[in-house]
Design a protein around this motif. Structure first.
Motif, PDB file in Angstrom:
ATOM      1  N   GLY A 148      -3.381   0.103   2.311  1.00  0.00           N
ATOM      2  CA  GLY A 148      -2.316   0.604   2.865  1.00  0.00           C
ATOM      3  C   GLY A 148      -2.297   1.196   4.041  1.00  0.00           C
ATOM      4  O   GLY A 148      -1.031   1.209   5.116  1.00  0.00           O
TER       5      GLY A 148
ATOM      6  N   SER B 198      -3.439   2.041  -2.389  1.00  0.00           N
ATOM      7  CA  SER B 198      -2.685   2.772  -1.316  1.00  0.00           C
ATOM      8  C   SER B 198      -4.120   3.088  -0.277  1.00  0.00           C
ATOM      9  O   SER B 198      -3.962   2.767   0.994  1.00  0.00           O
ATOM     10  CB  SER B 198      -2.035   3.941  -1.724  1.00  0.00           C
TER      11      SER B 198
ATOM     12  N   GLY C 109       0.817  -1.472  -0.195  1.00  0.00           N
ATOM     13  CA  GLY C 109      -0.063  -0.148  -0.081  1.00  0.00           C
ATOM     14  C   GLY C 109       0.938   1.280  -0.095  1.00  0.00           C
ATOM     15  O   GLY C 109       0.559   2.211  -0.605  1.00  0.00           O
ATOM     16  N   ALA C 110       2.155   1.025   0.570  1.00  0.00           N
ATOM     17  CA  ALA C 110       2.781   2.429   0.733  1.00  0.00           C
ATOM     18  C   ALA C 110       3.698   2.523  -0.512  1.00  0.00           C
ATOM     19  O   ALA C 110       3.962   3.885  -1.183  1.00  0.00           O
ATOM     20  CB  ALA C 110       3.942   2.407   1.921  1.00  0.00           C
TER      21      ALA C 110
END
Length: 177
Positions: free
Chosen positions: A176, A172, A134-135
């Motif tokens: 994330g 994200s 997600g990052a």
């Protein structure tokens, strides 16, 4: 009205350049034309300096790349994969986007895995993996979009890259945080 800049309307803007072999040879001392080939209407150019990419004006770009009429100059010409990658090493209108997303991506790949609790117990490895993906997703998608948006494959690839950029944002927002 959006097809021309205010400078062009006033008559003081840059004029479109002609790029013939004769014009290049007249302006560059390092270029030598073989006389034998010139007789056959073929021109062989030897340039001592490395190839330089001539940046284009907004009006010279294909329609799918004319989405920002306020950025008038500094556009990379359509290029293949290697040309797009070489564009990392000269300044153009997408340089800041490419570098900020690329540096952030490399930094997070280098630092973030060491900060996550991979083996605390249970499903921590899965949650760490979701957080990592997600990052990285929006930075990766955006880096690829900005780097390859001027590829010679045209509007089809451009729209796929834009979808990849949006997918990174969706990933994200979905897994994330």
């Amino acid at each position: 009205m959006l097809d021309n800049s205010m400078q062009e309307l006033n008559g003081s803007g840059p004029k479109k350049r002609r790029n013939s072999a004769e014009n290049i040879c007249d302006k560059d001392e390092n270029v030598h034309i073989s006389q034998d080939l010139k007789k056959n209407d073929e021109v062989k150019i030897h340039d001592a300096a490395p190839d330089r990419v001539e940046l284009l004006h907004w009006r010279d770009m294909p329609k799918h790349l004319q989405f920002n009429p306020y950025v008038l100059t500094g556009y990379r010409p359509l290029q293949d994969v290697s040309g797009c990658i070489r564009s990392l090493f000269y300044f153009h209108n997408e340089t800041i986007n490419i570098l900020t997303h690329g540096v952030s991506l490399v930094f997070m790949i280098a630092v973030l895995p060491g900060l996550l609790p991979w083996s605390v117990g249970g499903w921590s490895w899965f949650l760490s993996l979701c957080h990592l993906l997600g990052a990285l997703a929006p930075w990766c998608g955006s880096f690829l979009y900005h780097l390859f948006m001027n590829h010679t494959r045209g509007a089809g690839l451009y729209h796929r890259l834009l979808q990849l950029d949006m997918l990174g944002i969706w990933v994200s927002q979905s897994i994330g945080e």
